[in-house]
Design a protein around this motif. Sequence first.
Motif: not given
Lengths: 256, 316
Positions: A50, A53, A55, A84, A88, A91-92, A94-96, A120, A168
């Motif tokens: 976590r 990415n 989180l 922010d 965003c 984060r695109t 990586t995917a979780m 997105v 994504m």
Amino acid sequence: MTPVPMLLADGVRKSYGDNEVLCGIDLEVTPGEVMCLLGPSGSGKSTFLRCINRLERIDGGRLWVDGERVGYRRHKGALHEMTDRQLCRFRTQTAMVFQHFNLFPHMTVLGNVTIGPVKVKREPKAEAVTRAHELLDRVGLGEKATAYPRQLSGGQQQRVAIARALAMRPKLMLFDEPTSALDPELVGEVLAVMKDLGDSGMTMVVVTHEVGFAREAADTVVFMDGGVVVEAGSPDRVLGSPQHERTRAFLSKVPV
Amino acid sequence: MTQSTPTTRERLLAGGDERLIPLRHWGRWVAAVIVLALLALLIRAFAAGDIDWDVVGEFFTAPTIIRGLVNTIVISILAMVLGIALGVVFAVMRMSRNPVTNAVAGLYIWFFRGTPVLLQLLLWFNLALVFPSINLGFWQGDMVDIMTPFLAALLGLGINEGAYMTEIVRGGILSVNRGQTEAALTLGMSHTGTMSRIVLPQAMRVIIPTMGNEFIGLLKNSSMAAVIAYAELLRASQKIYFVNYKVMELLIVAAAWYLIVVTVFTIGQMYLERYFGRGQSHVTHVPWTRRFLSTLFKTHAVMPEPPKVDDEEDRP
């Protein structure tokens, strides 16, 4: 020149209050590599995932994804924490995939798979829908596009979650115990999709308790305990002839 | 395991054709008859009482009453819209990590939930006593002209409603699993996008039933605006009975209209709930008539069908 590592961790530390969950993690994942993180609960595997990415924020050390510092931007010789919007965009890449799927229950399967690309990435809707159908076919759920998540079994939901992540076009996929919430007879179908994905060249970091999957699909197996990497290496070495007592004790307790 | 002798076994199986008599709910029938009798007495009393039903019929669609009805509906809807907007904004503020916005939202709830609506209506209506005029630099005006009964009613009812809606929306947002937010953020959605596309639509399922109650409450509270001379339904009927002294008749007219409007909105709420409940397949609709009759006549209430799980593709 060696390729840019897809993931590089240097002394990553993270605490919750007085409880230090990660005590200096050093790891490297090269493009196309499948890495499995094993270890007892509370060893920090999920927390580390976590952090990748963002989180979770890290309290010390450094993390890079594809050469980019996680959570920071270089500007005029200094590192600025990402806004922010920048976060965003970051984060695109990586995917979780989550233990509890976390599909959006108020949207159909198709809605779940297209919302990322459309909202997105601003891809044209028609294009996203075509691709979503391809991805659903790939995870064996081509027929379920109009169903709602509640109408699917756990295994089917997790495969939709994988399709949603793939939509994504991530460089790096993170799996957080993807089969832990599944009934035993549904584990196989999800692992098969993941194995397939790894074989097709996707870079993956997988937190799992499935030692069999690690042996079969991983390029590298990392054993973590107490917030540190105890040992890392090829599946044969770490699972076949573990060097550390803690690894041996763990492997003797989990079903293989 | 002991096995019964073949003769006993045969005897038991042979008796399969006996008639089954379901349990009769005599108690339910007796209670229903008593209640209906009491109801009939009540209706008779009102029918025979000193009420001029012709006057009720005559004024039911009188222009003044209809205008009042329209005003009641308009002010209720506008105040509700204002209340919802304020509720969403303050709920997000209340849940923010910023201590200042958090405290301000707390203060808002504390004041507007802690004082009576009637008092708040009077406060807004008499605002001119505190601020005789407004000066916005490019434009100025007298508060007495600006703060009409309509505006005072809208602000009074809407801002008060917002304080309640804040807590309702916050409860709804908290009811949505944290994993939903994480999944949305992971896809690269912004905090605003996550809230509006993922969290709020799911929170609506929890918010709407309570919001329906709030709206009905607001609709009835709007009658308090009669005090600040807003020409809503109650004030309209008062205006008439001040002239013709048919007090009870006109109050019945107003009551009937309130009931009609509440009924119509309740039906609307049902459809809204069904819309926001989509994807929740265990919410199966059973008409109330069937539910009602089944409890009287059948031994079991009609149960909603269990969710359908399609498992044909589950085999690995």
